[in-house]
Design a protein around this motif. Structure first.
Motif, mmCIF file in Angstrom:
data_model
loop_
_atom_site.group_PDB
_atom_site.id
_atom_site.type_symbol
_atom_site.label_atom_id
_atom_site.label_comp_id
_atom_site.label_asym_id
_atom_site.label_seq_id
_atom_site.Cartn_x
_atom_site.Cartn_y
_atom_site.Cartn_z
ATOM 1 N N ALA A 58 48.231 33.080 -39.712
ATOM 2 C CA ALA A 58 47.175 33.943 -40.230
ATOM 3 C C ALA A 58 45.997 33.105 -40.735
ATOM 4 C CB ALA A 58 47.727 34.795 -41.367
ATOM 5 N N PRO A 59 44.769 33.624 -40.589
ATOM 6 C CA PRO A 59 43.620 32.881 -41.086
ATOM 7 C C PRO A 59 43.663 32.751 -42.603
ATOM 8 C CG PRO A 59 42.957 35.072 -40.368
ATOM 9 C CD PRO A 59 44.395 34.899 -39.998
ATOM 10 N N THR A 60 43.101 31.672 -43.114
ATOM 11 C CA THR A 60 43.112 31.443 -44.561
ATOM 12 C C THR A 60 41.733 31.616 -45.184
ATOM 13 O OG1 THR A 60 42.795 29.081 -44.200
ATOM 14 C CG2 THR A 60 45.068 29.855 -44.437
ATOM 15 N N THR A 61 40.708 31.759 -44.362
ATOM 16 C CA THR A 61 39.355 31.980 -44.873
ATOM 17 C C THR A 61 38.687 33.098 -44.082
ATOM 18 O OG1 THR A 61 38.421 30.317 -43.377
ATOM 19 C CG2 THR A 61 39.020 29.583 -45.601
ATOM 20 N N GLU A 62 37.636 33.654 -44.676
ATOM 21 C CA GLU A 62 36.825 34.654 -43.988
ATOM 22 C C GLU A 62 35.377 34.515 -44.440
ATOM 23 O OE1 GLU A 62 38.310 38.529 -44.938
ATOM 24 O OE2 GLU A 62 37.839 38.358 -47.051
ATOM 25 N N TRP A 63 34.476 35.032 -43.627
ATOM 26 C CA TRP A 63 33.055 34.964 -43.953
ATOM 27 C C TRP A 63 32.706 36.024 -44.975
ATOM 28 C CZ3 TRP A 63 30.553 30.824 -42.645
ATOM 29 C CH2 TRP A 63 30.927 30.109 -41.513
ATOM 30 N N GLU A 64 31.801 35.680 -45.894
ATOM 31 C CA GLU A 64 31.377 36.620 -46.914
ATOM 32 C C GLU A 64 29.890 36.447 -47.173
ATOM 33 O OE1 GLU A 64 32.322 36.786 -51.518
ATOM 34 O OE2 GLU A 64 34.024 37.507 -50.332
ATOM 35 N N ARG A 65 29.220 37.578 -47.421
ATOM 36 C CA ARG A 65 27.817 37.578 -47.834
ATOM 37 C C ARG A 65 27.647 38.786 -48.736
ATOM 38 N NH1 ARG A 65 23.246 38.216 -43.321
ATOM 39 N NH2 ARG A 65 24.111 40.319 -43.300
ATOM 40 N N ALA A 66 27.013 38.593 -49.860
ATOM 41 C CA ALA A 66 26.862 39.670 -50.841
ATOM 42 C C ALA A 66 26.163 40.874 -50.219
ATOM 43 C CB ALA A 66 26.076 39.171 -52.044
ATOM 44 N N GLY A 67 26.705 42.045 -50.485
ATOM 45 C CA GLY A 67 26.092 43.288 -50.040
ATOM 46 C C GLY A 67 26.206 43.560 -48.545
ATOM 47 N N THR A 68 27.143 42.924 -47.881
ATOM 48 C CA THR A 68 27.301 43.107 -46.440
ATOM 49 C C THR A 68 28.564 43.911 -46.151
ATOM 50 O OG1 THR A 68 26.236 40.974 -46.052
ATOM 51 C CG2 THR A 68 27.471 41.909 -44.235
ATOM 52 N N SER A 69 28.421 44.934 -45.330
ATOM 53 C CA SER A 69 29.574 45.768 -44.971
ATOM 54 C C SER A 69 30.446 45.043 -43.957
ATOM 55 C CB SER A 69 29.096 47.095 -44.381
ATOM 56 O OG SER A 69 28.471 46.869 -43.133
ATOM 57 N N LEU A 70 31.675 45.527 -43.829
ATOM 58 C CA LEU A 70 32.617 44.951 -42.878
ATOM 59 C C LEU A 70 32.072 45.053 -41.452
ATOM 60 C CD1 LEU A 70 35.374 43.744 -42.099
ATOM 61 C CD2 LEU A 70 36.268 46.087 -42.088
ATOM 62 N N ARG A 74 22.746 32.743 -41.270
ATOM 63 C CA ARG A 74 22.583 34.162 -41.588
ATOM 64 C C ARG A 74 22.957 34.462 -43.036
ATOM 65 N NH1 ARG A 74 23.673 37.831 -36.391
ATOM 66 N NH2 ARG A 74 22.777 36.442 -34.837
ATOM 67 N N GLY A 75 23.300 33.439 -43.798
ATOM 68 C CA GLY A 75 23.577 33.614 -45.215
ATOM 69 C C GLY A 75 25.041 33.800 -45.582
ATOM 70 N N TYR A 76 25.935 33.616 -44.650
ATOM 71 C CA TYR A 76 27.372 33.757 -44.924
ATOM 72 C C TYR A 76 27.953 32.431 -45.394
ATOM 73 C CZ TYR A 76 27.356 38.231 -42.421
ATOM 74 O OH TYR A 76 27.116 39.516 -42.019
ATOM 75 N N TYR A 77 29.063 32.519 -46.096
ATOM 76 C CA TYR A 77 29.817 31.344 -46.491
ATOM 77 C C TYR A 77 31.305 31.688 -46.408
ATOM 78 C CZ TYR A 77 29.652 33.898 -50.887
ATOM 79 O OH TYR A 77 29.734 34.877 -51.830
ATOM 80 N N LEU A 78 32.119 30.673 -46.166
ATOM 81 C CA LEU A 78 33.557 30.891 -46.045
ATOM 82 C C LEU A 78 34.210 30.941 -47.422
ATOM 83 C CD1 LEU A 78 34.464 28.576 -43.044
ATOM 84 C CD2 LEU A 78 34.635 31.057 -43.116
ATOM 85 N N VAL A 79 35.086 31.914 -47.591
ATOM 86 C CA VAL A 79 35.847 32.040 -48.832
ATOM 87 C C VAL A 79 37.325 32.173 -48.483
ATOM 88 C CG1 VAL A 79 33.972 33.104 -50.139
ATOM 89 C CG2 VAL A 79 35.564 34.547 -48.905
ATOM 90 N N PRO A 80 38.217 31.681 -49.362
ATOM 91 C CA PRO A 80 39.654 31.849 -49.112
ATOM 92 C C PRO A 80 40.055 33.324 -49.169
ATOM 93 C CG PRO A 80 39.239 30.248 -50.864
ATOM 94 C CD PRO A 80 37.941 30.909 -50.559
#
Length: 112
Positions: free
Chosen positions: A17-29, A102-108
């Motif tokens: 299973a992946p251990t990180t995912e992309w995240e950006r504040a205020g962004t929908s799935l 695009r402003g995303y960063y990886l988070v655990p």
């Protein structure tokens, strides 16, 4: 014995299973998934374009993994070439760069 098999299967699945995912504040799935697909499409096109332009005169017998010298047995010095046998590492690098731009960063991913 089947009980042990099920436990092993569960452990093996969890390990993949992946251990990180992309995240950006205020962004929908759905927006994140759309951006990931767009970046992956761009990255695959760019990696193919780069590898297509290397045009080696013979197929590589070793995986160069995008070394600048072609990864030959002679220790290199054969000019700048790019492996066209495996583009996966370059696709990952380019798609990661695209998402960061695009402003995303990886988070655990939180463990459940």
């Amino acid at each position: 014995m089947p009980r042990h098999f099920a436990t092993l299967l569960l452990i093996a699945t969890a390990a993949c299973a992946p251990t990180t995912e992309w995240e950006r504040a205020g962004t929908s799935l759905s927006q994140r998934q759309s951006d990931e697909k767009a970046c992956l499409d761009l990255a695959q096109y760019q990696a193919f374009d780069e590898s297509d332009k290397s045009k080696p005169i013979y197929p590589p017998f070793k995986d160069t993994q995008f070394t600048t010298d072609g990864g030959g047995d002679d220790g290199g010095g054969g000019g700048i070439t790019t492996s066209y046998a495996r583009r996966g590492a370059r696709v990952y690098e380019l798609s990661e760069y695209c998402m960061q731009q695009r402003g995303y960063y990886l988070v655990p991913i939180a463990k459940k």
